[in-house]
Scaffold this motif. Structure first.
Motif, PDB file in Angstrom:
ATOM      1  N   ARG A  24      39.209  -7.086 -17.412  1.00 18.09           N
ATOM      2  CA  ARG A  24      40.405  -7.877 -17.065  1.00 18.09           C
ATOM      3  C   ARG A  24      40.014  -9.095 -16.230  1.00 18.09           C
ATOM      4  NH1 ARG A  24      45.967  -7.136 -16.362  1.00 18.09           N
ATOM      5  NH2 ARG A  24      45.823  -4.993 -17.076  1.00 18.09           N
ATOM      6  N   ASP A  32      48.390  -7.564  -6.355  1.00 18.51           N
ATOM      7  CA  ASP A  32      48.511  -8.803  -7.115  1.00 18.51           C
ATOM      8  C   ASP A  32      47.921  -9.939  -6.290  1.00 18.51           C
ATOM      9  OD1 ASP A  32      49.995  -7.268  -8.873  1.00 18.51           O
ATOM     10  OD2 ASP A  32      51.912  -7.891  -8.003  1.00 18.51           O
ATOM     11  N   CYS A  33      47.409 -10.947  -6.976  1.00 19.88           N
ATOM     12  CA  CYS A  33      46.963 -12.155  -6.277  1.00 19.88           C
ATOM     13  C   CYS A  33      47.704 -13.357  -6.844  1.00 19.88           C
ATOM     14  CB  CYS A  33      45.447 -12.344  -6.364  1.00 19.88           C
ATOM     15  SG  CYS A  33      44.851 -12.919  -7.950  1.00 19.88           S
ATOM     16  N   ARG A  55      52.243  -3.961  -4.010  1.00 23.03           N
ATOM     17  CA  ARG A  55      53.468  -3.350  -4.501  1.00 23.03           C
ATOM     18  C   ARG A  55      53.265  -1.836  -4.572  1.00 23.03           C
ATOM     19  NH1 ARG A  55      53.911  -3.904  -9.419  1.00 23.03           N
ATOM     20  NH2 ARG A  55      52.006  -5.040  -9.964  1.00 23.03           N
ATOM     21  N   GLU A  61      49.833  -1.377  -6.143  1.00 21.29           N
ATOM     22  CA  GLU A  61      49.347  -2.308  -7.155  1.00 21.29           C
ATOM     23  C   GLU A  61      49.104  -3.638  -6.443  1.00 21.29           C
ATOM     24  OE1 GLU A  61      48.709  -1.745 -10.278  1.00 21.29           O
ATOM     25  OE2 GLU A  61      49.866   0.036 -10.869  1.00 21.29           O
ATOM     26  N   GLU A 114      48.555  -9.433 -11.767  1.00 18.67           N
ATOM     27  CA  GLU A 114      48.142  -8.080 -11.396  1.00 18.67           C
ATOM     28  C   GLU A 114      46.629  -7.962 -11.487  1.00 18.67           C
ATOM     29  OE1 GLU A 114      48.570  -3.514 -13.065  1.00 18.67           O
ATOM     30  OE2 GLU A 114      50.091  -4.999 -13.604  1.00 18.67           O
ATOM     31  N   CYS A 168      50.617 -16.066 -15.670  1.00 20.60           N
ATOM     32  CA  CYS A 168      51.263 -15.135 -14.743  1.00 20.60           C
ATOM     33  C   CYS A 168      52.662 -14.750 -15.191  1.00 20.60           C
ATOM     34  CB  CYS A 168      51.302 -15.736 -13.344  1.00 20.60           C
ATOM     35  SG  CYS A 168      52.265 -17.270 -13.210  1.00 20.60           S
ATOM     36  N   GLY A 188      44.442  -1.518  -8.840  1.00 19.48           N
ATOM     37  CA  GLY A 188      45.135  -0.449  -8.143  1.00 19.48           C
ATOM     38  C   GLY A 188      44.360  -0.056  -6.897  1.00 19.48           C
ATOM     39  N   GLY A 243      52.700   1.722  -5.805  1.00 22.08           N
ATOM     40  CA  GLY A 243      52.151   2.256  -7.047  1.00 22.08           C
ATOM     41  C   GLY A 243      51.717   3.691  -6.833  1.00 22.08           C
ATOM     42  N   TRP A 251      52.321 -14.592  -9.852  1.00 22.66           N
ATOM     43  CA  TRP A 251      51.405 -13.527  -9.424  1.00 22.66           C
ATOM     44  C   TRP A 251      50.715 -12.910 -10.628  1.00 22.66           C
ATOM     45  CZ3 TRP A 251      50.630 -12.870  -4.268  1.00 22.66           C
ATOM     46  CH2 TRP A 251      51.596 -13.394  -3.401  1.00 22.66           C
TER      47      TRP A 251
END
Length: 345
Positions: free
Chosen positions: A320, A266-267, A252, A264, A287, A280, A290, A254, A285
């Motif tokens: 995270r 995401d998986c 996405r 950004e 995050e 999620c 970055g 960013g 998804w």
């Protein structure tokens, strides 16, 4: 204790002593007879004081002491028959018992994730470097295209040290591991594949999802003709190996000053296979990090020829990742020092 009762006691325990086959049983019999408070012969000796007649008390004392000597001798003879000179030595020195293993330590969950990522990236020919936690503001900000007016350089976001250095530069506790990008580019020529795991610091209020001290892993690639497709492939491969699932990756838009374009990443959620769940937030998804294509200003600061090289960079928070991988709900657990947390790993 009456004489007949004493005789019965001696006869009973003589038989029990002869039937004993271990040092432990002999010790139990000795405790029953001679314990300072509850021993049966000890109680008999203590009861002599209640006999008013002196002559009778003296006579009973001789009988009780003879019984005591008889049973003590019986215990000693049985020990010798069993080959045990001292009961407690038999309890301590038993070569057939397994050794008492010392308690083992545990690897911190952040370190577990870091080690796993390092192994994955090394299998892809990435080099691993560590960097300065105390950094000058030029390597932490200016060489990464972060101008003095950028909010990240405010006092409320960064820990500055006083006084300034002799060359006039301010020193900071690094806010990201990206501080090593230009340092390593100046030291080595492309092609480069590098990851930099380490501790970083932010001047933030602490809550369930924020810490002033946490861990990141910076990664970057510098070569000719590197594209966004290469970035997507690397991220998909790494996340699939780390999460042990064939995940999808989406990018996405960013903004990060040291990449252009920035994304950004995401998986797909591994908890619900992308169908939507609380992890999620019903999006399918999660995050992750970055990333983006390295900004030309960074190559300029590194002294590379303009337009000759391209590459990508990414930064992932190890805290995270550990929270997602091990389903940890509060980031403060990592730095709490509570051994109950560490012992689970």
């Amino acid at each position: 204790m009456k004489p007949t009762e004493l005789e019965q006691l001696v006869e009973h325990y003589q038989g029990a002593i002869q039937l004993a086959t271990t040092a432990v049983v002999l010790e139990q019999l000795e405790v029953e007879l001679f314990h300072k408070k509850t021993g049966k012969l000890t109680s008999a000796l203590r009861g002599l004081a209640k006999i008013p007649d002196v002559a009778e008390r003296k006579q009973q004392g001789v009988i009780v002491n003879e019984a005591k000597k008889t049973l003590q001798q019986a215990l000693q003879e049985r020990r010798e028959q069993l080959g045990v000179n001292h009961v407690k030595s038999a309890l301590v020195l038993d070569p057939t018992l397994p050794a008492i293993a010392p308690p083992l330590g545990h690897i911190h969950p952040i370190r577990l994730v870091q080690n796993e990522l390092v192994d994955i990236f090394r299998s892809m020919s990435f080099s691993v470097y560590e960097g300065n936690e105390l950094e000058t503001e030029d390597y932490c900000f200016e060489f990464l295209n972060i101008p003095p007016t950028h909010p990240a350089r405010d006092l409320q976001d960064t820990f500055y040290l006083e006084p300034r250095r002799a060359d006039g530069l301010k020193e900071v506790l690094r806010t990201h591991t990206s501080n090593m990008q230009v340092r390593l580019m100046r030291q080595f020529q492309p092609p480069l594949r590098v990851i930099v795991p380490g501790r970083v610091f932010r001047n933030e209020a602490i809550d369930a999802s924020h810490e002033h001290t946490f861990y990141q892993m910076e990664g970057f690639v510098v070569d000719k003709n590197v594209s966004i497709g290469n970035l997507t492939y690397v991220l998909k491969l790494v996340m699939s190996k780390l999460l042990k699932s064939d995940v999808k990756v989406r990018l996405r838009p960013g903004y990060f000053p040291y990449v252009e374009p920035g994304f950004e990443a995401d998986c797909s959620c591994t908890q619900c296979a992308g169908k939507g769940c609380s992890v999620c937030k019903q999006t399918g998804w999660v995050e992750m990090l970055g990333c983006g294509m390295t900004h030309p200003k960074v190559y300029e600061a590194a002294g590379y020829e303009a337009g000759k090289y391209t590459g990508f960079a990414f930064g992932v928070g190890l805290n995270r990742l550990a929270m997602l991988k091990y389903n940890i709900r509060d980031i403060r657990h990592f730095m709490s020092g509570d051994l109950r947390v560490i012992r689970q790993f």
